[in-house]
Write a protein that holds these residues in place. Sequence first.
Motif, short mmCIF file in Angstrom:
data_model
loop_
_atom_site.label_atom_id
_atom_site.label_comp_id
_atom_site.label_asym_id
_atom_site.label_seq_id
_atom_site.Cartn_x
_atom_site.Cartn_y
_atom_site.Cartn_z
N MET A 239 0.96 -1.27 -0.10
CA MET A 239 -0.08 -0.41 0.16
C MET A 239 0.88 1.18 -0.16
O MET A 239 -0.01 2.65 0.05
CB MET A 239 -1.02 -0.08 1.10
N LEU A 240 2.09 1.65 0.06
CA LEU A 240 2.76 1.63 -0.11
C LEU A 240 2.85 2.84 -1.07
O LEU A 240 3.54 2.34 -2.95
CB LEU A 240 4.37 2.10 0.08
N ASP A 241 2.56 4.02 -1.62
CA ASP A 241 2.36 4.89 -2.95
C ASP A 241 1.57 3.52 -3.47
O ASP A 241 1.79 3.17 -5.05
CB ASP A 241 3.54 5.45 -3.15
N ALA A 242 0.45 3.00 -3.26
CA ALA A 242 -0.44 2.30 -3.81
C ALA A 242 -0.56 2.81 -5.30
O ALA A 242 -0.81 1.73 -6.29
CB ALA A 242 -1.73 1.83 -3.15
N GLY A 243 -0.77 4.42 -5.87
CA GLY A 243 -1.29 4.21 -6.91
C GLY A 243 -0.13 4.78 -7.96
O GLY A 243 -0.54 4.47 -9.26
N ASN A 244 1.24 3.73 -7.82
CA ASN A 244 2.10 3.95 -8.93
C ASN A 244 2.77 2.39 -8.72
O ASN A 244 3.55 2.68 -7.61
CB ASN A 244 3.10 4.96 -7.98
N PRO A 245 2.35 1.79 -9.50
CA PRO A 245 3.10 0.39 -9.53
C PRO A 245 4.78 0.20 -8.95
O PRO A 245 5.46 -0.16 -9.29
CB PRO A 245 2.58 -0.44 -10.73
N ASN A 246 5.56 1.56 -9.68
CA ASN A 246 6.68 1.85 -9.76
C ASN A 246 7.53 1.80 -8.81
O ASN A 246 8.64 2.14 -8.44
CB ASN A 246 6.99 2.03 -10.72
N ASN A 247 6.23 2.41 -7.12
CA ASN A 247 6.66 3.04 -5.70
C ASN A 247 6.11 2.40 -5.00
O ASN A 247 5.58 3.09 -4.33
CB ASN A 247 7.09 4.88 -5.86
N THR A 248 5.33 0.73 -4.90
CA THR A 248 5.55 1.08 -4.07
C THR A 248 6.04 -0.91 -3.67
O THR A 248 6.39 -1.39 -4.28
CB THR A 248 3.93 0.51 -4.34
N GLY A 249 5.55 -1.26 -2.72
CA GLY A 249 6.59 -2.55 -1.60
C GLY A 249 7.52 -2.45 -1.84
O GLY A 249 8.17 -1.20 -1.30
N PHE A 250 8.34 -2.74 -2.07
CA PHE A 250 10.01 -2.95 -1.68
C PHE A 250 10.56 -2.17 -2.61
O PHE A 250 11.91 -1.64 -2.13
CB PHE A 250 10.64 -4.20 -1.55
N ILE A 251 9.92 -1.46 -3.42
CA ILE A 251 11.18 -1.22 -4.41
C ILE A 251 9.95 0.95 -4.37
O ILE A 251 10.54 1.98 -5.37
CB ILE A 251 10.58 -1.37 -6.11
N ASN A 252 9.69 0.62 -3.30
CA ASN A 252 9.33 2.64 -2.62
C ASN A 252 10.60 3.16 -2.35
O ASN A 252 11.44 2.71 -1.77
CB ASN A 252 8.10 2.55 -1.28
N GLU A 253 10.72 4.56 -3.32
CA GLU A 253 11.68 4.75 -2.50
C GLU A 253 12.29 5.70 -1.46
O GLU A 253 13.26 5.56 -1.07
CB GLU A 253 12.03 6.60 -3.87
N ASP A 254 11.39 6.13 -0.55
CA ASP A 254 11.64 6.00 0.51
C ASP A 254 12.04 4.86 1.27
O ASP A 254 12.92 5.33 2.53
CB ASP A 254 9.90 6.83 1.52
N PHE A 255 10.95 3.61 1.48
CA PHE A 255 11.88 2.75 1.54
C PHE A 255 13.13 2.54 1.92
O PHE A 255 13.86 1.90 2.87
CB PHE A 255 11.24 1.14 1.36
#
Length: 356
Positions: A239-255
Motif C-alpha cells: 500500500m506504499l504509494d499504491a497508485g504508482n506500481p513503480n514505487n510501491t512495496g519493496f521498491i518504494n523509494e522512501d523505504f
Amino acid sequence: MAAASPCAEPAGRNKPDNTAFTQQRLPAWQPLLSAGTALPLFFCAGLACLALGLGLHFSSATIRELELDYTGAPGSDQNCSSCANASGAGPGAGAGACRCSRCFDLPERFAGPVCLYYQLSNYYQNHRRYGVSRDDRQLSGDASGLSSPATECSPFRTDPQGLPVAPCGAIANSLFNDTFALYHLANGTFHPVPLDNRGISWWTDSNIKFSNPELVNGSLEAAFKGTAKPLNWPQAAYMLDAGNPNNTGFINEDFIVWMRTAALPTFRKLYRRVREGNFSSGLPQGTYCLDITYNYPVLSFQGTKKVIFSTVSWMGGKNPFLGIVYLVFGSACILTGFVMLAVHIKFQKQNQMDVE
C-alpha cells in the motif's frame, strides 16, 4: 654395495625447470629513491592536493543550505510542540495524524535542483543488532523470504499471530514516516511547490538489491498474502504509494532510502528534489511554508528532527571536511619536501667531503 630400492624417486624429479621464471632470473626494476626523485614527488603531490582541496573548498562554500528544526521540544516556540509526543503511526499515516507548519523566509535564491533532506540526531542506526535486523533475501523479492524470514529479524520476524512480517526487522519497523508539503507565497497566495520523489535512492539499491515478489494473477497484494505488516506500520508494504506500481512495496523509494543505514548518530537522508514546474530553475527568494505531518517521535531518546534545503554542485552536497583534508595533506607534503630539501642541502657538502 647395496642395490638401490626400486621405490626410490629418480634424482632431480622435483627440480624446477631451468627457465628464467622458475629460477627467478627475470629482469626486475627496483626504484632507488634519492633526493632528485623523492623531492619532486613530494612537491608535485602536495601541489596537486592543494589545488584539489581549494577546488573542493570553494565549491562547498558556494552551496546554500537552510535548516529548519521542527522537533517541538518542550519550551520551544514551535507550533510542532503539540505534536512532539505523537506515538508515530507509521508510513502513510491517515487523517488522524498530527499536523503542524513552519513558515520561513528564504533570504536568497536557491539555484536548482534543490534537495530536501530530513535529518535525525542521536539516532544510532549503526548499532550492530539494529544493522543486521533485516532479510536481504526477502527484500530482493524471493518468495521463500516472505514465508520464512531470516532469524536476524527477531523480534520483528513474526506478528503475535505467528504470521511472517514483510518487510521484517527493526530497520523496516522503524521507517521514518513524517511527510512534508512546501508552499510559496506569491501575490498574497500560497502556491504548492512540486516535490519530486523519483531517483532519490541509489541506482544499485532500486534496480538490483530491492525487488518486489512475483505478482500473483497480476496482483502485488496477492503476492504478499499470508504475511503481516510491520508492527509500527498502519498498512502493508503493497500500500506504499499504491497508485504508482513503480514505487510501491519493496521498491518504494522512501523505504529504500531508509533501509540504507547511516554510520553516524546524526545523519540526513534525501526526501525530495525541487526540479519541476515553475521551480525547475530553483527556489526564488521569498516566503515559504512547510506543512508537516508529524508522526515520528524522537523526544523519547533525546533526538532532534530537522528539514534541510540545500543546493548541489559538481561534488554533491555541502562537505567542507573533504576540502580541508586535501588542504592539510597537501600542506604536509610540501612542508615535508622543504624539510627534506634542507636536510639534503645541509649534508650534501659533508657527503662530498667524505668522498674526497
